[in-house]
Scaffold this active site. Structure first.
Site, PDB file in Angstrom:
ATOM      1  N   HIS A   1      -4.491 -58.570  -2.574  1.00 44.77           N
ATOM      2  CA  HIS A   1      -2.619 -57.741  -3.227  1.00 44.77           C
ATOM      3  C   HIS A   1      -3.093 -57.866  -4.635  1.00 44.77           C
ATOM      4  CE1 HIS A   1       1.454 -57.718  -2.841  1.00 44.77           C
ATOM      5  NE2 HIS A   1       1.651 -58.682  -3.930  1.00 44.77           N
TER       6      HIS A   1
ATOM      7  N   HIS B   1       1.083 -66.703  -3.360  1.00 43.59           N
ATOM      8  CA  HIS B   1       0.438 -66.638  -5.123  1.00 43.59           C
ATOM      9  C   HIS B   1       2.274 -66.818  -5.711  1.00 43.59           C
ATOM     10  CE1 HIS B   1       2.160 -63.471  -2.639  1.00 43.59           C
ATOM     11  NE2 HIS B   1       2.997 -62.204  -3.310  1.00 43.59           N
TER      12      HIS B   1
ATOM     13  N   HIS C   1       7.534 -60.829   6.973  1.00 41.55           N
ATOM     14  CA  HIS C   1       7.102 -60.183   5.246  1.00 41.55           C
ATOM     15  C   HIS C   1       7.932 -59.349   5.438  1.00 41.55           C
ATOM     16  CE1 HIS C   1       6.196 -59.497   1.012  1.00 41.55           C
ATOM     17  NE2 HIS C   1       6.712 -60.800   1.151  1.00 41.55           N
TER      18      HIS C   1
ATOM     19  N   HIS D   1       4.228 -64.674  -6.809  1.00 47.18           N
ATOM     20  CA  HIS D   1       5.209 -63.641  -6.889  1.00 47.18           C
ATOM     21  C   HIS D   1       6.749 -64.590  -6.712  1.00 47.18           C
ATOM     22  CE1 HIS D   1       3.315 -59.731  -6.616  1.00 47.18           C
ATOM     23  NE2 HIS D   1       3.091 -59.971  -7.984  1.00 47.18           N
TER      24      HIS D   1
ATOM     25  N   ASP E   1       1.648 -59.953   1.750  1.00 40.96           N
ATOM     26  CA  ASP E   1       1.379 -59.799   0.550  1.00 40.96           C
ATOM     27  C   ASP E   1      -0.488 -59.372   0.573  1.00 40.96           C
ATOM     28  OD1 ASP E   1       3.756 -61.043   0.850  1.00 40.96           O
ATOM     29  OD2 ASP E   1       3.892 -60.530  -0.960  1.00 40.96           O
TER      30      ASP E   1
ATOM     31  N   ASP F   1       9.663 -63.428  -4.974  1.00 43.49           N
ATOM     32  CA  ASP F   1      10.273 -64.330  -3.222  1.00 43.49           C
ATOM     33  C   ASP F   1       8.891 -64.888  -2.867  1.00 43.49           C
ATOM     34  OD1 ASP F   1       7.601 -62.152  -3.463  1.00 43.49           O
ATOM     35  OD2 ASP F   1       7.994 -61.408  -1.303  1.00 43.49           O
ATOM     36  N   HIS F   2       7.946 -65.587  -3.071  1.00 46.39           N
ATOM     37  CA  HIS F   2       7.375 -66.767  -2.414  1.00 46.39           C
ATOM     38  C   HIS F   2       7.251 -67.752  -3.231  1.00 46.39           C
ATOM     39  CE1 HIS F   2       4.998 -64.468   0.517  1.00 46.39           C
ATOM     40  NE2 HIS F   2       5.744 -63.126  -0.775  1.00 46.39           N
TER      41      HIS F   2
END
Length: 303
Positions: free
Chosen positions: A138, A61, A265, A63, A206, A65-66
């Site tokens: 998520h 996805h 994670h 976000h 997530d 942090d990814h």
């Protein structure tokens, strides 16, 4: 053999002792990167791995942090004189997000090809290997991935010798194609034994627990699953933020029955994961806490 390295196991922000969640899988000369948060380049170097052979990037996805480590990763790959096209797979909007991030990496010596996932599930095939994308739960559109490497059965020489065809045709049948001689069609199943055990890796982060994870992780050689919180008193926070606790991940594994599960994670507030693993193993014994650089070679199973 599928070579698997968990480059980082942190969520939300990189820490001095923990990189953000990212995974590198290598098979037959091809490297596949799943997610690319900040510091993924450093994590690769720390594991003595190179970004240059990465041919496929999959994003769960969008976000930060990814995916926020992508511009730097692309520049590093370009500086390594990479010229081969790079395939990216991810949710709808992938092309727009990648182009936005490339504002700081506009000139690259290789082409980027974006494939946006359509629907709740989609399979992508690559020379004997398959990547299955499946929707999870998520607060934004998010997918998990399975990497599958099937293995065909053994060639049955005795069965082939009984067929009225020339030996030069055996390789065609073994390669999965039919042969027609004098109006009669001979199919691969006439000379091939049953499929042998292949390799399967399933990765998801997530998400809340959902049936799609159980279905796709079923029988996996390795199941890498989000465990945001080890503390059970954070169960309400996991629900509110659409993440999972260690024990919720263990329940999924107990239903899917992979051979092994790694948790990943982790919340920045979770200093050490191991103290919570005793309860996890009561639910699913073959569970391990992920850590940066954790590595496994997944071999083909016995016939």
């Amino acid at each position: 053999m599928l070579d698997v390295t968990l480059l980082g196991c942190g969520g939300m922000m990189p820490l001095p002792h923990r990189f953000l969640t990212s995974l590198l899988a290598r098979y037959n000369g091809l490297s596949i990167l799943i997610d690319c948060g900040e510091a993924t380049q450093i994590a690769l170097r720390k594991s003595s791995l190179s970004p240059k052979p990465i041919g496929i990037m999959c994003f769960t996805h969008f976000h930060a942090d990814h995916i926020s480590g992508l511009p730097g990763m692309l520049l590093t790959m370009g500086n390594a004189e990479r010229t081969e096209p790079l395939l990216m797979i991810g949710p709808k909007g992938l092309t727009r997000v990648v182009n936005s991030l490339r504002v700081v990496a506009p000139e690259l010596p290789f082409e980027i090809i974006c494939r946006e996932i359509e629907g709740s599930e989609q399979t992508f095939g690559f020379d004997g290997m398959f990547i299955d994308a499946f929707r999870v739960n998520h607060n934004v559109t998010c997918y998990g991935y399975s990497i599958r490497i099937p293995r065909q059965g053994k060639f049955d020489v005795e069965a082939a010798m009984k067929l009225p065809i020339e030996r030069r045709m055996w390789g065609v049948l073994q390669g999965g194609e039919s042969v027609t001689v004098d109006g009669v069609t001979y199919t691969p199943d006439m000379v091939m034994g049953p499929d042998r055990p292949g390799i399967k890796l399933t990765y998801t982060t997530d998400t809340r627990p959902t049936q799609s994870i159980i279905d796709h992780a079923a029988g996996a050689d390795l199941f890498i699953c989000e465990g945001m919180y080890g503390e059970e008193d954070k169960a309400d926070k996991a629900v509110a933020n659409k993440h999972m606790t260690f024990n919720e991940a263990a329940v999924i594994a107990s239903e899917a029955q992979p051979k092994r599960m790694w948790l990943t994670h982790f919340s920045p507030s979770l200093v050490k994961a191991e103290p919570y693993m005793k309860e996890v193993r009561k639910i699913f014994p073959d569970a391990e806490a992920g850590k940066d650089g954790k590595h496994m070679d997944i071999m083909f199973g016995e016939d």
